[in-house]
Design a protein around this motif. Structure first.
Motif, short mmCIF file in Angstrom:
data_model
loop_
_atom_site.label_atom_id
_atom_site.label_comp_id
_atom_site.label_asym_id
_atom_site.label_seq_id
_atom_site.Cartn_x
_atom_site.Cartn_y
_atom_site.Cartn_z
N ASP A 158 -35.96 22.38 -22.55
CA ASP A 158 -36.74 22.06 -21.39
C ASP A 158 -37.06 23.35 -21.49
OD1 ASP A 158 -35.83 19.62 -20.94
OD2 ASP A 158 -35.10 20.47 -19.25
N TRP A 180 -37.09 15.90 -22.11
CA TRP A 180 -37.77 17.08 -21.86
C TRP A 180 -39.03 17.30 -21.01
CZ3 TRP A 180 -41.77 20.02 -23.20
CH2 TRP A 180 -43.60 20.01 -23.46
N THR A 181 -39.08 18.90 -20.34
CA THR A 181 -39.87 18.86 -19.92
C THR A 181 -40.51 20.45 -19.75
OG1 THR A 181 -40.26 18.05 -16.89
CG2 THR A 181 -38.24 19.44 -17.87
#
Length: 302
Positions: A158, A180-181
């Motif tokens: 992330d 994911w971010t």
């Protein structure tokens, strides 16, 4: 802000068309003008390949950029394709910013951003999309962009933030939250509507507009993704990250209306409009860089 004299050399925007490319384009236009009527199936098949083939300048500029590169080069396997990544700092121990380039561009186009991000205490990761820069592959379009952004985001973890340009902006918008971010998002001249893109392409190469559905079908056959599902209206309203959209009034590649669409559909997004920076120079503009870094640092503009 670091001393400008210590900043990495700014990469010049690509010459969009060299002499050889112009000659090729003129030949394609001539062939498509007649082929659209006389040999539509063969013409569409050729057009689909052209649409998915980045300009040679991506690989040429990537080779030149290696001579002044300050990043550490790595490779990530994405569906059997070797994807070149460029790392500044240590994303394993520092918060990092993911940098996503656009069509026919390259990961090292973000070189001038690296010292600015490092000065903030962030690491940075850029990469070449398939068929771009030093990555493998011959063909690439938006679904490939999305899959690659997703894979790179998952690989490095992330992100503190993500900055993306043009088609890379669309890819980020579609890939966020898929394993994911990122905490904050900056999209510069982001593309929003793939069907509008094929319409511009058809006009540019003189492909008959009535053949576009056949072109879309060819693209779907290779990627497995129907083109309508790639429009941002299906994805952006679900995003929750603070987002800054930057777009120029005089962008001739991706019209301002597409940036405005992001700002209207992305909950809470802010829109920063620039003038006379066009589609490419906007990425290297110091005022844009300053605004993007301030936003990633937590500043919300009103």
């Amino acid at each position: 802000m670091p001393n400008p004299q210590n900043r990495a050399t700014t990469m010049k925007p690509a010459r969009r068309f060299g002499v050889r490319t112009v000659a090729t384009l003129l030949g394609i236009r001539f062939a498509y003008r007649f082929g659209s009527r006389l040999a539509p199936h063969r013409t569409v098949a050729h057009a689909a390949r052209v649409f998915q083939t980045p300009l040679p300048s991506s690989r040429e500029r990537a080779a030149q950029a290696l001579t002044s590169m300050t990043a550490r080069r790595e490779t990530v396997d994405v569906n059997g394709e070797a994807i070149a990544t460029y790392v500044w700092g240590d994303p394993a121990t520092q918060p990092y910013v993911l940098l996503a380039h656009g069509w026919s561009s390259l990961g090292l186009r973000w070189e001038s951003w690296a010292p600015l991000l490092l000065a903030k205490g962030w690491a940075a990761v850029a990469f070449d999309q398939p068929a771009h820069g030093h990555s493998g592959g011959d063909l690439c379009t938006l679904p490939d962009f999305v899959r690659t952004v997703t894979a790179i985001g998952r690989h490095y973890g992330d992100a503190e933030g993500v900055i993306a340009h043009s088609l890379g902006g669309a890819a980020v918008a579609l890939s966020l939250e898929d394993g994911w971010t990122a905490k904050r998002v900056v999209l510069i001249a982001p593309a929003a509507d793939p069907e509008a893109a094929t319409s511009r392409f058809a006009r540019f190469v003189r492909l008959a507009q009535h053949l576009r559905p056949s072109l879309h079908q060819r693209l779907t056959e290779r990627t497995g993704v129907p083109i309508d599902t790639l429009h941002i209206r299906h994805h952006v309203p679900k995003r929750t990250q603070p987002a800054l959209i930057v777009h120029d009034f005089f962008d001739r590649d991706v019209p301002l209306e597409e940036g405005e669409l992001y700002a209207s559909l992305w909950p809470g997004a802010m829109l920063l409009k620039t003038r006379r920076l066009g589609h490419r120079r906007i990425v290297e503009d110091e005022a844009v860089q300053t605004a993007a870094l301030a936003f990633l640092s937590g500043v919300d503009f009103t």
